[in-house]
Design an enzyme around this catalytic site. Structure first.
Site, PDB file in Angstrom:
ATOM      1  CB  CYS A 130      -0.986  -0.018   1.163  1.00  0.00           C
ATOM      2  SG  CYS A 130      -0.236   0.013   2.801  1.00  0.00           S
ATOM      3  CG  HIS A 153      -4.576  -0.206   3.629  1.00  0.00           C
ATOM      4  ND1 HIS A 153      -3.805  -1.054   2.863  1.00  0.00           N
ATOM      5  CD2 HIS A 153      -5.537   0.289   2.794  1.00  0.00           C
ATOM      6  CE1 HIS A 153      -4.281  -1.090   1.628  1.00  0.00           C
ATOM      7  NE2 HIS A 153      -5.327  -0.278   1.555  1.00  0.00           N
ATOM      8  CG  HIS A 165      -6.781   0.742  -1.732  1.00  0.00           C
ATOM      9  ND1 HIS A 165      -6.872  -0.329  -0.869  1.00  0.00           N
ATOM     10  CD2 HIS A 165      -7.956   0.724  -2.432  1.00  0.00           C
ATOM     11  CE1 HIS A 165      -8.039  -0.946  -1.040  1.00  0.00           C
ATOM     12  NE2 HIS A 165      -8.716  -0.322  -1.971  1.00  0.00           N
TER      13      HIS A 165
END
Length: 306
Positions: A56, A107, A119
């Site tokens: 990420c 994240h 993402h």
């Protein structure tokens, strides 16, 4: 574009003394989303920082790097950067953070407007999701403004738009598509005598173009030209892939908002989707008129072969 540097924050005192949001020579929000979307479909790889695979924070770092902004490598470093933004004031380009591990920030994604963010998902690779989805809504931590990405100028002359050169270090030319497909299909490319008026035998891709034309995969325009140095749209790519790999329509439930029945590419795009060669842009659209990137080309061919 001059490179814009974003220094990591090493202490809370520094953050309070000199909060920063880089807006000098900022990219537009369109450039930000275009840059992020070109990596859609790249697989998730733990520790990945390249188009071969992202995690990420590797993905967000790469997108910002492409725009000339130096961003910290880890999710926690990125969470300590820029200025805090409330969820109600999110703007395109803001980083959005989540607690997916139960142990704090773990994240990160990039807000792209309309309640969505792009993402690197551990299960789907680079994709677009909605902040309102229960999974993400329940794990949302906050957002940071790293740079200002202003809206594009509304008024542009058509001639100016057409004059913008395509960056073939990012996008795939028709010649490059022919080259990679010929390799994937293991075609004989020894014949360099092309029927297309704009493809000379001295062209390094003449053999590949000729081989694909003989297979009925590529056709020229009404003037008998192949246009080897032109980009290829995702809709055009769908047709080429279906023909090249003789794909048959599978049970199909995926529909795209920008490719409806009656569109010339409808059958090709749905065929591609039914064979799981594409999931679209992740926002309900296929991106039919978008030019194919080199990253997307590689992913398309690999999936079609498998």
């Amino acid at each position: 574009m001059k490179k814009r540097w974003l220094l990591p924050v090493f202490a809370s005192l520094m953050l309070l003394a000199s909060p920063f949001t880089n807006d000098a020579e900022a990219a537009t929000n369109k450039e930000l989303t275009t840059t992020a979307y070109k990596y859609i479909g790249v697989p998730y790889t733990w520790g990945g920082t390249t188009s071969n695979g992202f995690d990420c924070s590797g993905f967000t770092q790469k997108v910002f790097s492409d725009l000339g902004i130096n961003l910290g490598r880890t999710t926690s470093t990125q969470y300590a950067s820029g200025n805090a933004v409330s969820k109600s004031n999110l703007e395109v380009g803001d980083l959005v953070f989540f607690n997916t591990s139960g142990r704090g920030v773990s994240h990160v994604g990039i807000f792209v407007g309309n309640g969505q963010f792009v993402h690197a998902s551990s299960s789907r690779g680079v994709t677009v999701s909605k902040l309102s989805e229960s999974y993400w809504a329940n794990r949302y931590l906050g957002a940071r403004e790293i740079a200002d990405f202003p809206a594009e100028q509304v008024a542009k002359k058509v001639e100016e738009v057409k004059s913008v050169a395509v960056d073939f270090s990012v996008y795939a030319s028709r010649a490059e598509v022919a080259n990679q497909l010929a390799k994937a299909l293991n075609l004989d490319t020894s014949n360099t005598t092309s029927k297309f008026s704009d493809v000379k035998s001295s062209n390094k891709y003449a053999g590949a173009i000729t081989a694909l034309q003989k297979q009925g995969i590529f056709q020229g325009d009404e003037n008998g030209k192949f246009n080897p140095n032109s980009p290829i749209t995702r809709a055009e790519m769908a047709k080429v892939l279906v023909l090249a790999f003789d794909l048959k329509l599978q049970d199909n439930t995926l529909q795209f908002t920008d490719v409806k029945k009656g569109n010339w590419a409808y059958d090709y795009v749905n065929n591609l989707a039914s064979n799981k060669v594409t999931l679209g842009l992740g926002n309900g659209a296929f991106g039919a008129k978008d030019n194919v990137t080199l990253t997307q080309l590689g992913a398309f061919i690999e999936r079609a072969m498998n």
